[in-house]
Scaffold this active site. Structure first.
Site, PDB file in Angstrom:
ATOM      1  N   LYS A  54       0.828  -1.186   0.000  1.00 39.32           N
ATOM      2  CA  LYS A  54       0.000   0.000   0.000  1.00 39.32           C
ATOM      3  C   LYS A  54       0.875   1.253   0.000  1.00 39.32           C
ATOM      4  CE  LYS A  54      -3.244  -2.456   2.989  1.00 39.32           C
ATOM      5  NZ  LYS A  54      -3.749  -2.581   4.360  1.00 39.32           N
ATOM      6  N   GLY A  55       2.136   1.066   0.363  1.00 36.94           N
ATOM      7  CA  GLY A  55       3.006   2.209   0.669  1.00 36.94           C
ATOM      8  C   GLY A  55       3.232   3.202  -0.451  1.00 36.94           C
ATOM      9  N   ASP A 111       7.552   2.897  -2.308  1.00 40.71           N
ATOM     10  CA  ASP A 111       7.778   4.017  -1.397  1.00 40.71           C
ATOM     11  C   ASP A 111       9.244   4.159  -1.028  1.00 40.71           C
ATOM     12  OD1 ASP A 111       7.724   1.608   0.008  1.00 40.71           O
ATOM     13  OD2 ASP A 111       6.204   2.244   1.459  1.00 40.71           O
ATOM     14  N   ASP A 114      14.862  -0.329   0.773  1.00 34.69           N
ATOM     15  CA  ASP A 114      15.528  -0.486   2.071  1.00 34.69           C
ATOM     16  C   ASP A 114      16.583  -1.596   1.949  1.00 34.69           C
ATOM     17  OD1 ASP A 114      15.893  -0.173   4.868  1.00 34.69           O
ATOM     18  OD2 ASP A 114      14.428  -1.724   5.282  1.00 34.69           O
ATOM     19  N   LYS A 143      17.146   4.068   1.083  1.00 35.59           N
ATOM     20  CA  LYS A 143      17.874   3.858   2.352  1.00 35.59           C
ATOM     21  C   LYS A 143      19.048   2.924   2.048  1.00 35.59           C
ATOM     22  CE  LYS A 143      15.003   3.288   6.050  1.00 35.59           C
ATOM     23  NZ  LYS A 143      14.337   2.409   7.053  1.00 35.59           N
ATOM     24  N   PHE A 164      13.727   4.851  10.759  1.00 42.01           N
ATOM     25  CA  PHE A 164      12.441   4.280  10.358  1.00 42.01           C
ATOM     26  C   PHE A 164      11.481   5.434  10.087  1.00 42.01           C
ATOM     27  CE2 PHE A 164       8.308   2.356  10.627  1.00 42.01           C
ATOM     28  CZ  PHE A 164       8.502   1.223   9.855  1.00 42.01           C
ATOM     29  N   ASP A 171       4.262   3.488   6.549  1.00 37.25           N
ATOM     30  CA  ASP A 171       3.471   3.231   7.741  1.00 37.25           C
ATOM     31  C   ASP A 171       4.292   2.638   8.880  1.00 37.25           C
ATOM     32  OD1 ASP A 171       3.734   0.627   6.346  1.00 37.25           O
ATOM     33  OD2 ASP A 171       2.464  -0.072   7.977  1.00 37.25           O
ATOM     34  N   ARG A 177       0.144   6.629   7.173  1.00 31.14           N
ATOM     35  CA  ARG A 177       0.304   6.702   5.714  1.00 31.14           C
ATOM     36  C   ARG A 177      -0.241   7.996   5.140  1.00 31.14           C
ATOM     37  NH1 ARG A 177       1.637   1.478   3.913  1.00 31.14           N
ATOM     38  NH2 ARG A 177       0.628  -0.223   5.002  1.00 31.14           N
TER      39      ARG A 177
HETATM   40  P1  IMP Z   1      12.927  -3.717   1.123  1.00 31.85           P
HETATM   41  O1  IMP Z   1      12.344  -4.958   0.496  1.00 31.85           O
HETATM   42  O2  IMP Z   1      13.709  -4.057   2.372  1.00 31.85           O
HETATM   43  O3  IMP Z   1      13.709  -2.847   0.177  1.00 31.85           O
HETATM   44  O4  IMP Z   1      11.766  -2.886   1.723  1.00 31.85           O
HETATM   45  C1  IMP Z   1      10.736  -2.385   1.045  1.00 31.85           C
HETATM   46  C2  IMP Z   1       9.563  -2.209   1.967  1.00 31.85           C
HETATM   47  O5  IMP Z   1       9.930  -2.162   3.358  1.00 31.85           O
HETATM   48  C3  IMP Z   1       8.922  -0.882   1.686  1.00 31.85           C
HETATM   49  O6  IMP Z   1       7.989  -0.992   0.638  1.00 31.85           O
HETATM   50  C4  IMP Z   1       8.273  -0.561   3.008  1.00 31.85           C
HETATM   51  O7  IMP Z   1       6.991  -1.140   3.049  1.00 31.85           O
HETATM   52  C5  IMP Z   1       9.130  -1.233   4.053  1.00 31.85           C
HETATM   53  N1  IMP Z   1       9.996  -0.250   4.733  1.00 31.85           N
HETATM   54  C6  IMP Z   1      11.339  -0.190   4.689  1.00 31.85           C
HETATM   55  N2  IMP Z   1      11.820   0.846   5.411  1.00 31.85           N
HETATM   56  C7  IMP Z   1      10.735   1.464   5.916  1.00 31.85           C
HETATM   57  C8  IMP Z   1      10.570   2.648   6.749  1.00 31.85           C
HETATM   58  O8  IMP Z   1      11.517   3.338   7.148  1.00 31.85           O
HETATM   59  N3  IMP Z   1       9.280   2.963   7.058  1.00 31.85           N
HETATM   60  C9  IMP Z   1       8.211   2.248   6.631  1.00 31.85           C
HETATM   61  N4  IMP Z   1       8.319   1.165   5.844  1.00 31.85           N
HETATM   62  C10 IMP Z   1       9.572   0.774   5.498  1.00 31.85           C
HETATM   63 MG    MG Z   2       5.570  -1.312   1.730  1.00 31.03          MG
END
Ligand code: IMP
Ligand code: MG
Length: 187
Positions: A54-55, A111, A114, A143, A164, A171, A177
């Site tokens: 949803k982000g 969004d 990470d 990030k 975070f 969220d 959100r």
């Molecule tokens: P990744 O797969 O680790 O790159 O993360 C992607 C997902 O992790 C994003 O779509 C977010 O839903 C969640 N996420 C990562 N960091 C944050 C944060 O700082 N705040 C909120 N959601 C996060």
């Molecule tokens: Mg997400």
């Protein structure tokens, strides 16, 4: 079944939230991203924008309003959450009815990038299983310090260190959100 914990209000006081990127900064940067994406993709071919629920909904809506490329909009949901802070490497697309994208241009919108697990998995799915022609990945936030897989968004709005974040789609246990800015809660 409804998870009762989920209905609890978050334990943070919104007055403690520090704004990192204001509504105006996000708007300005989103216009720059839209211009770069328009430059990248042909203007006489449809671009399939894949928004990750949803982000990325708020970011996607603002981004596509600023783009000139003719787009088709699709939403997908991915499963993977180790806990509410970290994604796991095991990402799967759920709840999607993606059309045949053979030889189509595709933009994946999230969004935040990470660990990179979501981006890396989706890029290989859209390349190897959906056979996208030109495939790009855009996130509002990068990030990079948390990256565990070898991937970087082709376009991103802002780079942050290990905080975070909440707001503008991001969220914490489903809340925040709808904030029009991105912020974080200092410890
Ligand atoms: P990744 O797969 O680790 O790159 O993360 C992607 C997902 O992790 C994003 O779509 C977010 O839903 C969640 N996420 C990562 N960091 C944050 C944060 O700082 N705040 C909120 N959601 C996060
Ligand atoms: Mg997400």
């Amino acid at each position: 079944m409804i998870d009762i914990d989920f209905l609890n209000m978050p334990d943070r006081d919104i007055r403690e939230l520090q704004v990192l990127f204001s509504e105006e900064e996000i708007d300005k940067r989103t216009q720059e991203l839209a211009d770069m994406i328009d430059e990248e993709f042909p203007q006489d071919e449809p671009l399939y924008v894949i928004s990750i629920l949803k982000g990325s909904v708020l970011f996607t809506c603002d981004l596509i309003k600023k783009m000139k490329t003719p787009i088709q909009l699709e939403f997908i949901k991915v499963s993977s959450y180790g806990n509410e802070f970290k994604s796991t490497g095991d990402i799967k697309i759920i709840d999607s009815k993606i059309p045949n994208l053979n030889d189509q241009n595709v933009l994946i919108v999230d969004d935040i990038c990470d660990t990179g697990n979501t981006g890396k998995t989706l890029l290989s799915i859209f390349k190897d299983e959906y056979h996208a022609k030109k495939l790009k990945f855009v996130t509002l936030i990068n990030k990079r310090c948390n990256r565990i897989v070898d991937i970087d968004p082709d376009f991103y709005g802002f780079e942050v260190d290990d905080k975070f974040l909440v707001g503008y789609g991001l969220d914490y246990i489903g809340f925040y959100r709808n904030l029009p800015y991105v912020g974080w809660f200092p410890a």
